[in-house]
Design an enzyme around this catalytic site. Sequence first.
Site, PDB file in Angstrom:
ATOM      1  N   LYS A  32       0.844  -1.194   0.000  1.00  0.00           N
ATOM      2  CA  LYS A  32       0.000   0.000   0.000  1.00  0.00           C
ATOM      3  C   LYS A  32       0.882   1.246   0.000  1.00  0.00           C
ATOM      4  O   LYS A  32       1.689   1.453   0.890  1.00  0.00           O
ATOM      5  CB  LYS A  32      -0.914   0.031   1.229  1.00  0.00           C
ATOM      6  N   ASP A  59      -3.238   4.225  -2.248  1.00  0.00           N
ATOM      7  CA  ASP A  59      -4.192   4.676  -1.225  1.00  0.00           C
ATOM      8  C   ASP A  59      -4.198   6.199  -1.141  1.00  0.00           C
ATOM      9  O   ASP A  59      -3.637   6.791  -0.228  1.00  0.00           O
ATOM     10  CB  ASP A  59      -3.788   4.046   0.123  1.00  0.00           C
ATOM     11  N   LYS A  61      -7.275   7.991  -1.679  1.00  0.00           N
ATOM     12  CA  LYS A  61      -8.620   8.392  -1.232  1.00  0.00           C
ATOM     13  C   LYS A  61      -9.137   9.603  -1.999  1.00  0.00           C
ATOM     14  O   LYS A  61      -9.433  10.660  -1.417  1.00  0.00           O
ATOM     15  CB  LYS A  61      -8.633   8.680   0.277  1.00  0.00           C
ATOM     16  N   ASP A  64     -13.164  14.760  -4.904  1.00  0.00           N
ATOM     17  CA  ASP A  64     -13.221  16.036  -5.606  1.00  0.00           C
ATOM     18  C   ASP A  64     -14.505  16.023  -6.425  1.00  0.00           C
ATOM     19  O   ASP A  64     -15.360  15.157  -6.223  1.00  0.00           O
ATOM     20  CB  ASP A  64     -11.972  16.192  -6.496  1.00  0.00           C
ATOM     21  N   THR A 118     -10.895   4.317   9.867  1.00  0.00           N
ATOM     22  CA  THR A 118     -10.785   3.558  11.119  1.00  0.00           C
ATOM     23  C   THR A 118     -10.270   4.400  12.280  1.00  0.00           C
ATOM     24  O   THR A 118     -10.220   3.929  13.421  1.00  0.00           O
ATOM     25  CB  THR A 118      -9.877   2.321  10.940  1.00  0.00           C
ATOM     26  N   ARG A 208       2.406  -0.661  11.019  1.00  0.00           N
ATOM     27  CA  ARG A 208       3.283  -0.523  12.180  1.00  0.00           C
ATOM     28  C   ARG A 208       3.689  -1.827  12.864  1.00  0.00           C
ATOM     29  O   ARG A 208       4.847  -1.974  13.260  1.00  0.00           O
ATOM     30  CB  ARG A 208       2.661   0.446  13.190  1.00  0.00           C
TER      31      ARG A 208
END
Length: 231
Positions: A32, A59, A61, A64, A118, A208
Amino acid sequence: MKLCIALDLPSKEENLQLAKNISGLSTDIWLKVGFRSYIRDGVKFVKELQNLGFKIFLDLKLYDIPNTMADASEEIAKMGVDMFNIHASAGRVAMKTIMDRLSKYKKRPLVLAVTVLTSFDEKNFEEIYELPIATKANEFAKMSYEEGLDGVVCSAYESLDIKEITNDSFITLTPGIRPFGEDRGDQKRVADIDFATKAKVNFIVVGRPIYKSGNPKKVVEKIIQKLKEKK
């Protein structure tokens, strides 16, 4: 269920080193590339990852006006990435415009819509959308399904309901995965692999817990083994 690794490290070199360390472990690993990496390192970085044999989830997102989103979607398709996302909040017209524009491509990327980030908890979400997370996530998912998108980005907690109101082939990709119960950090709605499996999640995004560990390759191997056991 496939593993998608978030490349969110502070430098291009660190991200590339992580990718090189795990290349060859599995053909089911996706990478990603998000805002930070893409703004800093651009298309060339994406190409380098593709040359290592990885499938890419871009990614960004997109959000517009419909025509601008469709223009951007075409540029993404030309890059040859395998999947990208838009915000479901952009609405039906934007979704339809994008899918119509991409229909001319023989091999187009998968298109997912972000339902609810999230990082939201119920209180903060309702301040903006005036509905509970689950209700609005389902609305966004149903809209995305009806407009021909391939799936949605959601938390593992919404995945099963979304499958039920669409169908099992409608993709759910879930960020905030802590494979073995690691610290949640700034994410509010996190889940482990066991929960994601029960929720019929198609892609888990892990960042992470991998790159902040002392041995990222070992953690990836452990996740891959766990996913094999769940098949």
